[in-house]
Design a protein around this motif. Structure first.
Motif, PDB file in Angstrom:
ATOM      1  N   PHE A  63      -1.899   2.500   4.372  1.00  0.00           N
ATOM      2  CA  PHE A  63      -2.985   1.521   4.472  1.00  0.00           C
ATOM      3  C   PHE A  63      -3.906   1.585   3.256  1.00  0.00           C
ATOM      4  O   PHE A  63      -4.233   0.552   2.665  1.00  0.00           O
ATOM      5  N   ALA A  64      -4.326   2.784   2.870  1.00  0.00           N
ATOM      6  CA  ALA A  64      -5.237   2.916   1.732  1.00  0.00           C
ATOM      7  C   ALA A  64      -4.597   2.417   0.444  1.00  0.00           C
ATOM      8  O   ALA A  64      -5.289   1.924  -0.449  1.00  0.00           O
ATOM      9  N   GLY A  65      -3.274   2.509   0.359  1.00  0.00           N
ATOM     10  CA  GLY A  65      -2.571   2.054  -0.837  1.00  0.00           C
ATOM     11  C   GLY A  65      -2.174   0.594  -0.813  1.00  0.00           C
ATOM     12  O   GLY A  65      -1.623   0.076  -1.783  1.00  0.00           O
ATOM     13  N   SER A  66      -2.491  -0.085   0.287  1.00  0.00           N
ATOM     14  CA  SER A  66      -2.101  -1.490   0.421  1.00  0.00           C
ATOM     15  C   SER A  66      -3.197  -2.441  -0.073  1.00  0.00           C
ATOM     16  O   SER A  66      -4.355  -2.055  -0.228  1.00  0.00           O
ATOM     17  N   GLU A  67      -2.799  -3.668  -0.267  1.00  0.00           N
ATOM     18  CA  GLU A  67      -3.762  -4.703  -0.645  1.00  0.00           C
ATOM     19  C   GLU A  67      -4.819  -4.869   0.441  1.00  0.00           C
ATOM     20  O   GLU A  67      -6.013  -4.994   0.152  1.00  0.00           O
ATOM     21  N   HIS A  68      -4.396  -4.850   1.699  1.00  0.00           N
ATOM     22  CA  HIS A  68      -5.342  -4.984   2.817  1.00  0.00           C
ATOM     23  C   HIS A  68      -6.338  -3.825   2.825  1.00  0.00           C
ATOM     24  O   HIS A  68      -7.531  -4.010   3.054  1.00  0.00           O
ATOM     25  N   GLU A  75     -11.858  -1.381  -3.976  1.00  0.00           N
ATOM     26  CA  GLU A  75     -10.896  -0.754  -4.883  1.00  0.00           C
ATOM     27  C   GLU A  75     -11.156   0.748  -5.061  1.00  0.00           C
ATOM     28  O   GLU A  75     -10.250   1.563  -4.912  1.00  0.00           O
ATOM     29  N   GLU A  76     -12.388   1.120  -5.379  1.00  0.00           N
ATOM     30  CA  GLU A  76     -12.704   2.525  -5.655  1.00  0.00           C
ATOM     31  C   GLU A  76     -12.576   3.404  -4.418  1.00  0.00           C
ATOM     32  O   GLU A  76     -12.004   4.499  -4.484  1.00  0.00           O
ATOM     33  N   LYS A  77     -13.116   2.944  -3.306  1.00  0.00           N
ATOM     34  CA  LYS A  77     -13.065   3.753  -2.084  1.00  0.00           C
ATOM     35  C   LYS A  77     -11.623   3.890  -1.594  1.00  0.00           C
ATOM     36  O   LYS A  77     -11.214   4.964  -1.151  1.00  0.00           O
ATOM     37  N   ALA A  78     -10.844   2.816  -1.685  1.00  0.00           N
ATOM     38  CA  ALA A  78      -9.437   2.890  -1.273  1.00  0.00           C
ATOM     39  C   ALA A  78      -8.691   3.912  -2.126  1.00  0.00           C
ATOM     40  O   ALA A  78      -7.905   4.712  -1.602  1.00  0.00           O
ATOM     41  N   ALA A  79      -8.950   3.922  -3.423  1.00  0.00           N
ATOM     42  CA  ALA A  79      -8.295   4.880  -4.320  1.00  0.00           C
ATOM     43  C   ALA A  79      -8.708   6.314  -3.966  1.00  0.00           C
ATOM     44  O   ALA A  79      -7.871   7.218  -3.954  1.00  0.00           O
ATOM     45  N   ALA A  80      -9.980   6.507  -3.649  1.00  0.00           N
ATOM     46  CA  ALA A  80     -10.468   7.838  -3.293  1.00  0.00           C
ATOM     47  C   ALA A  80      -9.862   8.303  -1.967  1.00  0.00           C
ATOM     48  O   ALA A  80      -9.465   9.471  -1.826  1.00  0.00           O
ATOM     49  N   ILE A  81      -9.770   7.400  -0.996  1.00  0.00           N
ATOM     50  CA  ILE A  81      -9.171   7.736   0.298  1.00  0.00           C
ATOM     51  C   ILE A  81      -7.694   8.061   0.111  1.00  0.00           C
ATOM     52  O   ILE A  81      -7.187   9.034   0.675  1.00  0.00           O
ATOM     53  N   LEU A  82      -7.017   7.255  -0.682  1.00  0.00           N
ATOM     54  CA  LEU A  82      -5.595   7.484  -0.945  1.00  0.00           C
ATOM     55  C   LEU A  82      -5.372   8.856  -1.578  1.00  0.00           C
ATOM     56  O   LEU A  82      -4.502   9.621  -1.138  1.00  0.00           O
ATOM     57  N   LYS A  83      -6.169   9.199  -2.557  1.00  0.00           N
ATOM     58  CA  LYS A  83      -6.049  10.503  -3.224  1.00  0.00           C
ATOM     59  C   LYS A  83      -6.310  11.632  -2.234  1.00  0.00           C
ATOM     60  O   LYS A  83      -5.545  12.600  -2.163  1.00  0.00           O
TER      61      LYS A  83
END
Length: 116
Positions: A63-68, A75-83
């Motif tokens: 989910f964190a790596g998806s467009e949704h 963008e930044e928070k999704a990247a941080a969550i993904l990491k």
């Protein structure tokens, strides 16, 4: 954990921003029924809801790596969550790292205390 300790975790779950509305309703219903004849039914409903809601680390990563996910988190928070999720998985975590899922995991691991 004792029943009271698990109940305190349930109370803490209410403060988690990541708790879904259905989970919030189940928590509130359990807390209102605590110590009454309705408690057992509300505990069972709460546990069922938590089992349905808890997310795996793999689902969080997807989910964190998806467009949704990027639309929801930015963008930044999704990247941080993904990491953070990938790092947690490397350390053996199997459950989503959000506060609600982590508390739910603890509650479910101690469900026999709530059912006693």
């Amino acid at each position: 954990m004792t029943k009271m300790e698990v109940k305190q975790k349930v109370e803490k779950l209410l403060t988690a921003n990541s708790l879904c509305p259905e989970g919030r309703e189940a928590v509130q219903a359990y807390l209102e029924a605590y110590g009454t004849a309705d408690e057992k039914g509300k505990v069972e409903a709460l546990l069922k809801e938590l089992e349905e809601d808890i997310t795996s680390i793999d689902d969080l990563i997807a989910f964190a790596g998806s467009e949704h996910g990027r639309q929801i988190f930015g963008e930044e928070k999704a990247a941080a969550i993904l990491k953070a999720a990938k790092e947690a998985k490397e350390k053996g975590e199997e459950t989503c790292i959000c506060e609600a899922c982590q508390i739910a995991k603890l509650i479910l691991a101690n469900k026999t205390a709530l059912l006693s």
